[in-house]
Write a protein that holds these residues in place. Structure first.
Motif, short mmCIF file in Angstrom:
data_model
loop_
_atom_site.label_atom_id
_atom_site.label_comp_id
_atom_site.label_asym_id
_atom_site.label_seq_id
_atom_site.Cartn_x
_atom_site.Cartn_y
_atom_site.Cartn_z
N GLU A 10 0.83 -1.21 0.00
CA GLU A 10 0.00 0.00 0.00
C GLU A 10 0.86 1.26 0.00
OE1 GLU A 10 -3.76 1.99 2.43
OE2 GLU A 10 -2.82 0.14 3.16
N GLU A 11 1.94 1.25 0.78
CA GLU A 11 2.83 2.42 0.83
C GLU A 11 3.53 2.62 -0.50
OE1 GLU A 11 3.96 2.36 5.60
OE2 GLU A 11 5.14 1.19 4.18
N VAL A 12 3.94 1.51 -1.17
CA VAL A 12 4.57 1.63 -2.48
C VAL A 12 3.59 2.22 -3.49
CG1 VAL A 12 5.56 0.35 -4.42
CG2 VAL A 12 6.19 -0.26 -2.08
N SER A 13 2.33 1.75 -3.44
CA SER A 13 1.32 2.27 -4.38
C SER A 13 1.10 3.77 -4.17
CB SER A 13 0.01 1.50 -4.22
OG SER A 13 -0.65 1.84 -3.01
N GLN A 14 1.14 4.22 -2.91
CA GLN A 14 0.97 5.65 -2.63
C GLN A 14 2.17 6.45 -3.10
OE1 GLN A 14 0.25 5.55 1.60
NE2 GLN A 14 -1.91 5.00 1.38
N LEU A 15 3.37 5.91 -2.88
CA LEU A 15 4.58 6.62 -3.29
C LEU A 15 4.68 6.76 -4.81
CD1 LEU A 15 7.09 4.99 -0.79
CD2 LEU A 15 6.49 7.41 -0.85
N LEU A 16 4.30 5.70 -5.52
CA LEU A 16 4.39 5.71 -6.98
C LEU A 16 3.12 6.24 -7.64
CD1 LEU A 16 6.19 2.30 -7.69
CD2 LEU A 16 7.21 4.57 -7.49
N LYS A 17 2.06 6.43 -6.81
CA LYS A 17 0.77 6.92 -7.32
C LYS A 17 0.21 5.98 -8.38
CE LYS A 17 1.39 11.81 -6.23
NZ LYS A 17 2.53 11.60 -5.32
N ILE A 18 0.25 4.68 -8.06
CA ILE A 18 -0.34 3.64 -8.89
C ILE A 18 -1.17 2.73 -8.00
CG2 ILE A 18 1.48 3.67 -10.64
CD1 ILE A 18 2.75 1.27 -9.27
N SER A 19 -1.97 1.87 -8.59
CA SER A 19 -2.81 0.98 -7.80
C SER A 19 -1.98 -0.15 -7.20
CB SER A 19 -3.92 0.37 -8.67
OG SER A 19 -3.38 -0.58 -9.56
N LYS A 20 -2.50 -0.76 -6.15
CA LYS A 20 -1.81 -1.90 -5.53
C LYS A 20 -1.73 -3.07 -6.51
CE LYS A 20 -4.37 -1.62 -1.80
NZ LYS A 20 -4.96 -1.88 -0.48
N LEU A 21 -2.74 -3.20 -7.39
CA LEU A 21 -2.72 -4.28 -8.38
C LEU A 21 -1.54 -4.11 -9.32
CD1 LEU A 21 -6.50 -4.65 -9.28
CD2 LEU A 21 -5.16 -5.90 -7.60
N THR A 22 -1.24 -2.84 -9.69
CA THR A 22 -0.10 -2.59 -10.56
C THR A 22 1.20 -2.93 -9.85
OG1 THR A 22 -1.32 -0.83 -11.69
CG2 THR A 22 1.07 -0.85 -11.97
N ARG A 36 8.59 -11.50 1.47
CA ARG A 36 7.48 -11.70 2.40
C ARG A 36 7.98 -11.68 3.85
NH1 ARG A 36 2.61 -12.93 0.57
NH2 ARG A 36 2.36 -13.61 -1.59
N VAL A 37 7.18 -11.06 4.70
CA VAL A 37 7.35 -11.14 6.15
C VAL A 37 6.04 -11.69 6.70
CG1 VAL A 37 7.81 -9.89 8.27
CG2 VAL A 37 8.92 -9.17 6.16
N GLY A 38 6.02 -12.98 7.02
CA GLY A 38 4.76 -13.63 7.38
C GLY A 38 3.85 -13.63 6.17
N ARG A 39 2.64 -13.04 6.31
CA ARG A 39 1.69 -12.99 5.20
C ARG A 39 1.78 -11.67 4.43
NH1 ARG A 39 -2.23 -14.49 9.31
NH2 ARG A 39 -2.21 -16.73 9.60
N GLN A 40 2.65 -10.78 4.88
CA GLN A 40 2.74 -9.45 4.27
C GLN A 40 3.93 -9.36 3.33
OE1 GLN A 40 3.94 -5.73 6.48
NE2 GLN A 40 1.75 -5.32 6.29
N MET A 41 3.73 -8.69 2.21
CA MET A 41 4.80 -8.49 1.25
C MET A 41 5.37 -7.08 1.45
SD MET A 41 4.60 -9.17 -2.84
CE MET A 41 4.21 -10.91 -2.57
N ARG A 42 6.71 -6.96 1.39
CA ARG A 42 7.36 -5.68 1.60
C ARG A 42 8.40 -5.43 0.52
NH1 ARG A 42 5.89 -3.51 6.44
NH2 ARG A 42 7.44 -1.86 6.18
N VAL A 43 8.70 -4.14 0.31
CA VAL A 43 9.70 -3.72 -0.66
C VAL A 43 10.71 -2.83 0.05
CG1 VAL A 43 10.11 -2.39 -2.77
CG2 VAL A 43 8.04 -3.80 -2.56
#
Length: 310
Positions: A10-22, A36-43
């Motif tokens: 979600e934070e990446v999508s906000q920073l790049l101003k694109i959808s989470k699907l993208t 992945r960290v547990g069930r969450q994906m991180r960049v």
């Protein structure tokens, strides 16, 4: 001052101003590195900066042309996130990829977690097999409660037999839910939010069995296969899962309930075409013939619309 070294999707999508699907699509295409960290994906911040540097365009005019082409493309196709763990969803994903211009992306969350993700706008198609002990009904009570403000369609993919994995020969002579509370029995559980965990918790509740009476209740794995494998290797005496996995692993299976494995799609203007595609897919001979090759699946209700809001 604290600086983030990594970002959520979600934070990446906000920073790049694109959808989470993208963002998910960039990760799938290996254009953006994630983990992945547990069930969450991180960049990582560094990987995000590398991605941005690689995609810098020399002039404003070129950037406008690039974006114009991207917008033109998305008018005809879109990324479709399909959430759930069963192989029948992988088959559905391949059908969508083969017969449409959509790009299917797979997420492997459990039923409840998938529904919550749909509510939050993170998924387009989610699978559910959630047993409600009060109504003895699958899926609809949960979907209505979670998607309370959103119109949706609930459609059956397959029916499956759920029950208990036990060691070969069933040495402890287990027969049902109450037997899991015996002091000599150690179980392996599924993660919170999964359909198998919900089934166990509901059966314990309606049978008046406290969770703390089950040895191993807090020990969790994240798939039917891993639970069956844990039982086969002797790490546990029993675990909850579906019948077809028992045929892949050296365990016996106690059949206890027939469950509906349904999919949910939100009824939005954007999803009109997607809903038609899915209806066509699950009723097609191509898809059904693939399902018929699998063990432990009942196709009697496949393609039936179980519920649809007006």
């Amino acid at each position: 001052m604290y600086n983030n070294s990594s970002y959520t999707i979600e934070e990446v999508s906000q920073l790049l101003k694109i959808s989470k699907l993208t963002v998910y699509d960039l990760i799938k295409k290996e254009e953006l590195v994630a983990y992945r960290v547990g069930r969450q994906m991180r960049v990582d911040q560094q990987d995000l900066e590398i991605y941005k540097s690689k995609n810098r365009i020399g002039t404003v005019q070129k950037e406008d042309n690039h974006l114009s082409g991207e917008n033109k493309e998305t008018q005809h196709s879109r990324q479709v996130v399909i959430s759930g763990q069963d192989v029948v969803l992988d088959m559905l994903s391949k059908y969508i990829e083969k017969h449409t211009s959509h790009t299917p992306l797979r997420s492997y969350n459990g039923s409840l977690n998938s529904l919550v993700a749909m509510y939050n706008g993170e998924c387009d198609i989610v699978s559910v097999h959630l047993y409600d002990g009060d109504t003895e009904e699958y899926n609809l009570p949960y979907v209505k409660r979670i998607l309370v403000s959103q119109p949706f369609i609930l459609m059956n993919l397959v029916c499956r037999t759920a029950g208990i994995y036990v060691k070969q020969g069933n040495p402890l002579n287990l027969k049902g839910w109450n037997d899991l509370a015996q002091s000599k029995v150690k179980i392996i559980n599924r993660e919170k939010g999964s359909g198998a965990r919900t089934l166990l918790d509901e059966q314990l509740r309606i049978n008046g069995i406290p969770t703390n009476s089950l040895k191993g209740y807090e020990d969790e794995l994240t798939s039917h296969f891993s639970v069956a494998s844990a039982v086969a290797s002797g790490q546990a005496d029993a675990g909850i899962g579906i019948e077809n996995v028992a045929k892949m692993v050296n365990v016996d299976f106690i059949s206890l309930i027939k469950e509906q494995y349904d999919i949910v799609i939100l009824k939005t203007n954007e999803n009109v075409n997607l809903i038609n595609v899915i209806k066509e897919a699950v009723t097609s001979q191509e898809y059904r013939s693939q399902l018929e090759q699998l063990n432990g699946y009942d196709l009697e209700l496949t393609g039936n619309v179980k519920y649809e809001t007006i």
